[in-house]
Write a protein that holds these residues in place. Structure first.
Motif, PDB file in Angstrom:
ATOM      1  N   UNK A  47       0.831  -1.208   0.000  1.00 55.48           N
ATOM      2  CA  UNK A  47       0.000   0.000   0.000  1.00 55.48           C
ATOM      3  C   UNK A  47       0.864   1.256   0.000  1.00 55.48           C
ATOM      4  N   UNK A  48       1.973   1.231   0.782  1.00 54.94           N
ATOM      5  CA  UNK A  48       2.877   2.391   0.806  1.00 54.94           C
ATOM      6  C   UNK A  48       3.548   2.598  -0.546  1.00 54.94           C
ATOM      7  N   UNK A  49       3.923   1.467  -1.185  1.00 56.95           N
ATOM      8  CA  UNK A  49       4.565   1.580  -2.498  1.00 56.95           C
ATOM      9  C   UNK A  49       3.607   2.170  -3.522  1.00 56.95           C
ATOM     10  N   UNK A  50       2.343   1.754  -3.498  1.00 57.38           N
ATOM     11  CA  UNK A  50       1.359   2.298  -4.421  1.00 57.38           C
ATOM     12  C   UNK A  50       1.096   3.778  -4.143  1.00 57.38           C
ATOM     13  N   UNK A  51       1.132   4.133  -2.840  1.00 57.41           N
ATOM     14  CA  UNK A  51       0.884   5.535  -2.471  1.00 57.41           C
ATOM     15  C   UNK A  51       2.006   6.440  -2.996  1.00 57.41           C
ATOM     16  N   UNK A  52       3.222   5.909  -3.069  1.00 55.62           N
ATOM     17  CA  UNK A  52       4.355   6.663  -3.576  1.00 55.62           C
ATOM     18  C   UNK A  52       4.476   6.548  -5.081  1.00 55.62           C
ATOM     19  N   UNK A  53       3.422   6.025  -5.702  1.00 57.39           N
ATOM     20  CA  UNK A  53       3.369   5.878  -7.161  1.00 57.39           C
ATOM     21  C   UNK A  53       4.538   5.050  -7.680  1.00 57.39           C
ATOM     22  N   UNK A  54       4.853   3.978  -6.940  1.00 57.04           N
ATOM     23  CA  UNK A  54       5.912   3.073  -7.379  1.00 57.04           C
ATOM     24  C   UNK A  54       5.323   1.763  -7.917  1.00 57.04           C
ATOM     25  N   UNK A  55       4.072   1.852  -8.339  1.00 57.24           N
ATOM     26  CA  UNK A  55       3.397   0.648  -8.821  1.00 57.24           C
ATOM     27  C   UNK A  55       3.986   0.190 -10.139  1.00 57.24           C
ATOM     28  N   UNK A  56       4.280  -1.115 -10.186  1.00 60.74           N
ATOM     29  CA  UNK A  56       4.770  -1.756 -11.414  1.00 60.74           C
ATOM     30  C   UNK A  56       3.981  -3.051 -11.618  1.00 60.74           C
ATOM     31  N   UNK A  57       4.229  -3.685 -12.734  1.00 57.73           N
ATOM     32  CA  UNK A  57       3.555  -4.968 -13.009  1.00 57.73           C
ATOM     33  C   UNK A  57       3.916  -5.990 -11.941  1.00 57.73           C
ATOM     34  N   UNK A  58       5.173  -5.961 -11.520  1.00 55.53           N
ATOM     35  CA  UNK A  58       5.622  -6.917 -10.518  1.00 55.53           C
ATOM     36  C   UNK A  58       4.930  -6.668  -9.174  1.00 55.53           C
ATOM     37  N   UNK A  59       4.796  -5.371  -8.814  1.00 50.61           N
ATOM     38  CA  UNK A  59       4.148  -5.045  -7.548  1.00 50.61           C
ATOM     39  C   UNK A  59       2.674  -5.438  -7.581  1.00 50.61           C
ATOM     40  N   UNK A  60       2.031  -5.193  -8.720  1.00 48.86           N
ATOM     41  CA  UNK A  60       0.631  -5.581  -8.848  1.00 48.86           C
ATOM     42  C   UNK A  60       0.470  -7.101  -8.732  1.00 48.86           C
ATOM     43  N   UNK A  61       1.420  -7.823  -9.307  1.00 48.15           N
ATOM     44  CA  UNK A  61       1.368  -9.290  -9.207  1.00 48.15           C
ATOM     45  C   UNK A  61       1.543  -9.740  -7.751  1.00 48.15           C
ATOM     46  N   UNK A  62       2.478  -9.074  -7.052  1.00 50.24           N
ATOM     47  CA  UNK A  62       2.678  -9.410  -5.640  1.00 50.24           C
ATOM     48  C   UNK A  62       1.407  -9.110  -4.851  1.00 50.24           C
ATOM     49  N   UNK A  63       0.749  -7.997  -5.155  1.00 50.89           N
ATOM     50  CA  UNK A  63      -0.495  -7.645  -4.479  1.00 50.89           C
ATOM     51  C   UNK A  63      -1.583  -8.684  -4.728  1.00 50.89           C
ATOM     52  N   UNK A  64      -1.660  -9.168  -5.982  1.00 47.53           N
ATOM     53  CA  UNK A  64      -2.674 -10.187  -6.309  1.00 47.53           C
ATOM     54  C   UNK A  64      -2.416 -11.491  -5.530  1.00 47.53           C
ATOM     55  N   UNK A  65      -1.148 -11.901  -5.520  1.00 49.22           N
ATOM     56  CA  UNK A  65      -0.826 -13.135  -4.811  1.00 49.22           C
ATOM     57  C   UNK A  65      -1.046 -12.980  -3.303  1.00 49.22           C
ATOM     58  N   UNK A  66      -0.781 -11.784  -2.764  1.00 48.90           N
ATOM     59  CA  UNK A  66      -1.024 -11.539  -1.346  1.00 48.90           C
ATOM     60  C   UNK A  66      -2.507 -11.666  -1.026  1.00 48.90           C
TER      61      UNK A  66
END
Length: 458
Positions: free
Chosen positions: A265-284
């Motif tokens: 959530x902090x990474x997304x708030x800092x606009x550091x969202x990437x495909x890899x982060x989104x994938x990690x979020x989905x798996x979480x």
């Protein structure tokens, strides 16, 4: 103590039981003839001897009477002082009866018996008594005189069996059958108790134990019952430990998972969202859902805190049925609900609702068009039936689908995206309510799930 322990052995009980049964039967049947013989055959008493001697004295004094038919006939017309018919038979030295042409069967039988008796005797037949002989000499010839009186002395009741051999055999067979039946019941009762407990344990009732009466026996049956109870205790402890471990691990996994989700959530708030982060979020999120399912299974299986209530089934399921109708409409499918408001039962509302919801949502997911849920009251049980017209399940998988993490390789579950815990939770919830669940395919296509619940708590 060692002697008592040996007598309590099952082998000794079987041996003694059958041996005593057969010995008593054979002994009773075998001893009857000897008892009757000792009762019926006695030495001739003095009164009988005087009677024969007095009658013989007439022929000793007048030998010609032995050649007089009228005098001999009168021997059959005598009576005892108490009025009973009395007959005499006189045999010459050639063992021929000289005063009667027709010799009764009982008298002939008495002659055969007297040959084995060294002295004059009396024998009690069923309705008469024969006694003798008294030997006398008349006109330089030897004669023997016998008496026969109609007399029926009281006889012991058990002589009845000696007179009715076939009936005695049948009664002996019946009594031995009863004795062996009691022995078989004595041995079979603990075995039935063991069987019921084993079946209950195999059916998932980990609290099933052999009753104390069977376990308290001092033979091999008691030892087997104690061993079974010990095994059941170990299995129950092992299963509870395993289930508790699964719940504890699920709880522990939530802490790092929560931190991971916070970091995402902090990474997304800092606009550091990437495909890899989104994938990690989905798996979480998937991991969070899996842990939630594991915790639900753990709560239903070992730590249910809900109180059982007696409530109408329709009222308990009202919310999930409304949700199911809405979900079916969104997927352009038709859900038929037939649950009479008169049906009520003792149950855990949340656990039962979760069980029905899992099955119903599966049916909506895989149905082509039609789904139905019905309930009826039958034989003090409530039977809930959920049907769909989907592809069904392979026959070999119908029982396995209720096991945790089991996912059949069929068209119905190939793309489900689940972990195989939904139906395991359903089965655990149904068992919590003392019910049973099974699935079977229906022709030409579709699946039917039957849930049977008791109306009253046992």
């Amino acid at each position: 103590m060692i002697m008592l322990s040996s007598l309590n052995r099952l082998f000794v009980k079987l041996l003694l039981g059958f041996w005593l049964c057969s010995s008593l039967t054979i002994g009773f049947v075998g001893i009857l003839p000897f008892l009757q013989k000792s009762h019926d055959q006695l030495p001739m008493d003095q009164g009988q001897k005087r009677l024969l001697k007095r009658t013989a004295s007439h022929f000793i004094e007048s030998p010609k009477l032995l050649e007089n038919p009228k005098a001999l006939k009168r021997l059959h017309r005598n009576r005892t002082p108490d009025g009973k018919p009395l007959r005499f038979f006189i045999l010459n030295d050639q063992d021929v009866v000289i005063n009667s042409q027709k010799v009764p069967r009982t008298f002939r039988q008495f002659l055969l018996l007297s040959e084995e008796f060294d002295a004059p005797m009396s024998h009690q037949f069923r309705d008469e008594m024969v006694f003798g002989p008294y030997t006398f000499i008349s006109d330089n010839s030897e004669y023997r005189i016998y008496g026969r009186v109609a007399d029926n002395h009281p006889r012991p009741w058990f002589f009845f069996f000696n007179d009715h051999k076939l009936l005695t055999v049948l009664i002996a067979m019946l009594l031995s059958g009863i004795l062996c039946g009691l022995l078989a019941w004595y041995l079979g009762k603990p075995l039935r108790s063991l069987k019921l407990s084993a079946n209950a344990l195999a059916g998932g009732d980990l609290t099933s134990r052999v009753d104390e009466k069977t376990a308290g026996r001092r033979d091999e049956m008691g030892e087997l019952a104690l061993a079974f109870n010990s095994m059941a205790e170990s299995i129950e402890t092992m299963m509870h430990n395993q289930q508790r471990l699964m719940g504890d691990i699920s709880h522990e996994l939530r802490t790092p998972l929560t931190r991971l989700q916070l970091s995402l959530a902090l990474a997304r708030k800092k606009e550091q969202s990437t495909v890899e982060i989104e994938r990690i979020g989905y798996e979480a999120e998937q991991l969070e859902a899996l842990i939630a399912e594991l915790l639900t299974l753990s709560r239903v299986t070992i730590s249910n805190s809900e109180n059982k209530v007696h409530l109408e089934l329709a009222e308990s399921l009202s919310q999930i049925l409304d949700d199911a109708e809405f979900e079916a409409e969104q997927k352009q499918k038709k859900l038929l609900i037939d649950i009479p408001e008169t049906i009520s039962l003792d149950h855990y509302p949340k656990a039962l609702s979760r069980a029905i919801e899992n099955v119903l949502r599966n049916a909506i997911r895989y149905a082509n068009c039609d789904i139905s849920i019905t309930a009826i009251s039958q034989d003090q049980s409530v039977i809930i039936t959920i049907k769909d017209d989907g592809p069904g399940i392979e026959e070999a998988d119908l029982e396995e689908v209720f096991k945790p993490f089991y996912r059949p390789d069929s068209s119905r579950d190939r793309e489900s995206g689940g972990w195989g815990l939904g139906l395991a939770i359903t089965q655990a919830a149904i068992k919590l309510n003392n019910g049973s669940i099974k699935a079977n395919n229906i022709k030409p296509n579709g699946l039917q799930v039957l849930i049977k619940l008791p109306e009253k708590a046992s």
